[in-house]
Design an enzyme around this catalytic site. Structure first.
Site, short mmCIF file in Angstrom:
data_model
loop_
_atom_site.label_atom_id
_atom_site.label_comp_id
_atom_site.label_asym_id
_atom_site.label_seq_id
_atom_site.Cartn_x
_atom_site.Cartn_y
_atom_site.Cartn_z
N ASP A 373 0.86 -1.20 0.00
CA ASP A 373 0.00 0.00 0.00
C ASP A 373 0.89 1.24 0.00
O ASP A 373 1.85 1.32 0.77
CB ASP A 373 -0.92 0.00 1.22
CG ASP A 373 -1.93 1.12 1.19
OD1 ASP A 373 -2.99 0.94 0.58
OD2 ASP A 373 -1.63 2.19 1.77
N GLU A 416 -4.72 2.51 -4.14
CA GLU A 416 -3.26 2.53 -4.15
C GLU A 416 -2.68 1.24 -3.62
O GLU A 416 -1.51 1.20 -3.24
CB GLU A 416 -2.76 3.72 -3.32
CG GLU A 416 -2.98 3.61 -1.82
CD GLU A 416 -4.38 4.07 -1.38
OE1 GLU A 416 -4.55 4.26 -0.18
OE2 GLU A 416 -5.27 4.23 -2.24
#
Length: 515
Positions: A373, A416
């Site tokens: 992430d 993301e």
């Protein structure tokens, strides 16, 4: 050049060339009368006798007698222009009054019919020479390096001989026409055939050609028999001239065996390429000696054109199939890939991950699931805009692709967040890999304006000894990722390192989680 000459004309030229050659040889051997040569020999004899007389007078120092002899000989000899005597140093010691004007040293010091010199010796020592200048020989006129009378005689023989030879050969060849070797009824039968037929003798000369063969020949084809079939402009399949040793009738004559199915070509009277399949069979006499060849020519031009069209259609079909395959591949990529980063989309990733997990469980193979992430990605979008944010995701995906090649899987989990399945990697390998990835991402300085950097948090879950579902690995990696964020981000955490209390939720039925 002989291809365009008729047989009788070729033979006439050959006989004429032989006749002229024999005249030249006879002339060179001195077999033909030559007045110039006879006169030149007489002058040489006279020069030798005169040299003996003058040398005798000179040896007795009778200078007056020498001069008187020279003047007397020049005055009485109509062909003698001048006489001179030179000493060893090249000085004239006696000469006729105009010897200097008439005398020129002959080339290479060798006597000629007009300039003769006789050496004077004192024992074995050169003492000078006697020089005699003669008038030009009466038949000494030269053309092209040869006596003019000889050339006139050769010209007469060439003109009259050619006409005579050609007339006699025309009559003789009419009587010896090779076409008469094949009866008219046989010719008529061959003319009814659709395929071309050619009968050759043992020297490849045409004895008979049927109508179908003549129709296939070029417009400059000479129907006169007796010429060589090999002189015709035969072509190979690649439209290149066919070498003589490749001609099927020549091979049949040399081997005595039939030659079948030879592909050849020739241009017809309209200039169009005629595709032919040629068969050649040797003709032998009762003793088995080859006497000729019969060759057949089957016109396959129409079939060749059909095959060419078929090949072109097949080629177009292959191109279409390749284009369809390319489009299908593109559609498959679009259906299975994330449009922004080019990674596998979430659905395709978990479909392939399920298969790899089944294989790993069956083979006892190591397997690791990783979740990555981007830290504070919302702040990146808020500060620099979504266009920069998309560039960060594209750059991050590109770096992960370099670090995660097949058979490993890389997919975009959402936003993301990326998910990775590493095949054959245990705890040690995956932790080393995760640290290398983290350091590589943190070292990039061109994703954000001003050289800012992006960091990532990484969660790891490895397949233990006890079998588990893919959803279990996802839940464990997600818990490890949460722990990495909680501990300050820009780090990796392995689920196995979490406290036992944190793992209690792993007992829940997460297998029903939707991907």
């Amino acid at each position: 050049m002989t291809r365009f000459l008729s047989p009788r004309l070729q033979v006439a030229i050959g006989l004429l060339s032989l006749t002229v050659s024999l005249i030249f040889i006879g002339s060179a051997l001195g077999l033909l009368p030559n007045e110039g040569r006879a006169e030149a020999e007489a002058r040489a004899t006279l020069s030798g006798a005169l040299a003996v007389q003058l040398a005798s007078l000179a040896s007795r120092n009778q200078a007056a007698a020498v001069q008187e002899t020279i003047d007397s000989v020049v005055e009485r000899g109509p062909d003698i222009l001048s006489i001179g005597i030179r000493d060893a140093e090249g000085h004239l010691t006696a000469s006729s009054k105009d010897h200097v004007q008439h005398w020129q040293d002959p080339p290479a010091g060798m006597s000629t019919p007009t300039l003769m010199q006789v050496p004077l010796l004192n024992g074995d020592t050169p003492a000078g020479r006697i020089e005699i200048a003669f008038a030009p020989l009466r038949d000494d006129s030269m053309l092209f390096g040869l006596p003019s009378k000889l050339l006139i005689f050769i010209g007469f023989i060439a003109g009259a001989g050619f006409a005579g030879y050609y007339f006699v050969l025309a009559r003789a060849l009419r009587e010896l026409d090779p076409g008469r070797a094949v009866p008219d009824r046989v010719k008529a039968a061959f003319d009814t055939l659709a395929e071309g037929v050619l009968i050759l003798d043992d020297e490849e000369r045409m004895l008979m050609a049927n109508r179908a063969f003549a129709d296939k020949m070029p417009k400059n084809f000479d129907p006169e028999l007796g010429r060589s079939a090999s002189d015709l402009p035969w072509l190979s399949q690649a439209a290149q001239p066919l070498a003589g040793e490749q001609l099927p009738w020549r091979i049949a004559m040399q081997t005595g065996h039939s030659v079948l199915g030879t592909a050849m070509g020739i241009r017809d009277s309209a200039g169009e390429m005629q595709r032919l399949i040629v068969n050649a069979t040797c003709i032998v006499d009762g003793k088995g000696v080859a006497r000729g060849v019969i060759a057949t020519f089957d016109d396959v031009t129409a079939m060749h054109r059909t095959n060419e069209q078929l090949k072109a259609s097949i080629h177009q079909l292959h191109l279409s199939q390749a284009k369809i395959s390319e489009q299908n591949e593109k559609l498959t990529r679009l259906a299975s890939s994330d449009p922004l980063t080019g990674c596998l989309n979430r659905r395709t990733f978990f479909e392939q991950a399920e298969r790899l997990l089944s294989v790993a469980l069956a083979a006892g193979q190591q397997l690791s699931f990783v979740m990555i992430d981007a830290d504070h990605f919302k702040a990146v979008n808020d500060e620099f805009g979504h266009l920069v944010g998309d560039g960060v995701l594209i750059g991050l995906a590109g770096l992960l692709k370099e670090c995660c090649r097949p058979p490993h899987l890389l997919g975009r989990y959402g936003g993301e967040e990326f998910c990775i399945l590493l095949v054959g990697a245990g705890d040690v390998e995956v932790e080393y890999w995760a640290e290398q990835v983290r350091v590589a991402i943190a070292g990039v300085r061109d994703w954000l304006p001003g050289g800012g950097r992006v960091t990532v948090s990484i969660g790891i879950a490895t397949l233990g000894r006890a079998p588990c579902a893919l959803a279990d690995l996802v839940k464990r990696a997600d818990d490890a990722l949460y722990a990495a964020k909680s501990r300050g981000r820009n780090r990796f955490v392995n689920w196995k390192s979490l406290p036992r209390k944190s793992k209690a939720a792993d007992i829940a039925p997460v297998a029903e989680r939707s991907f």
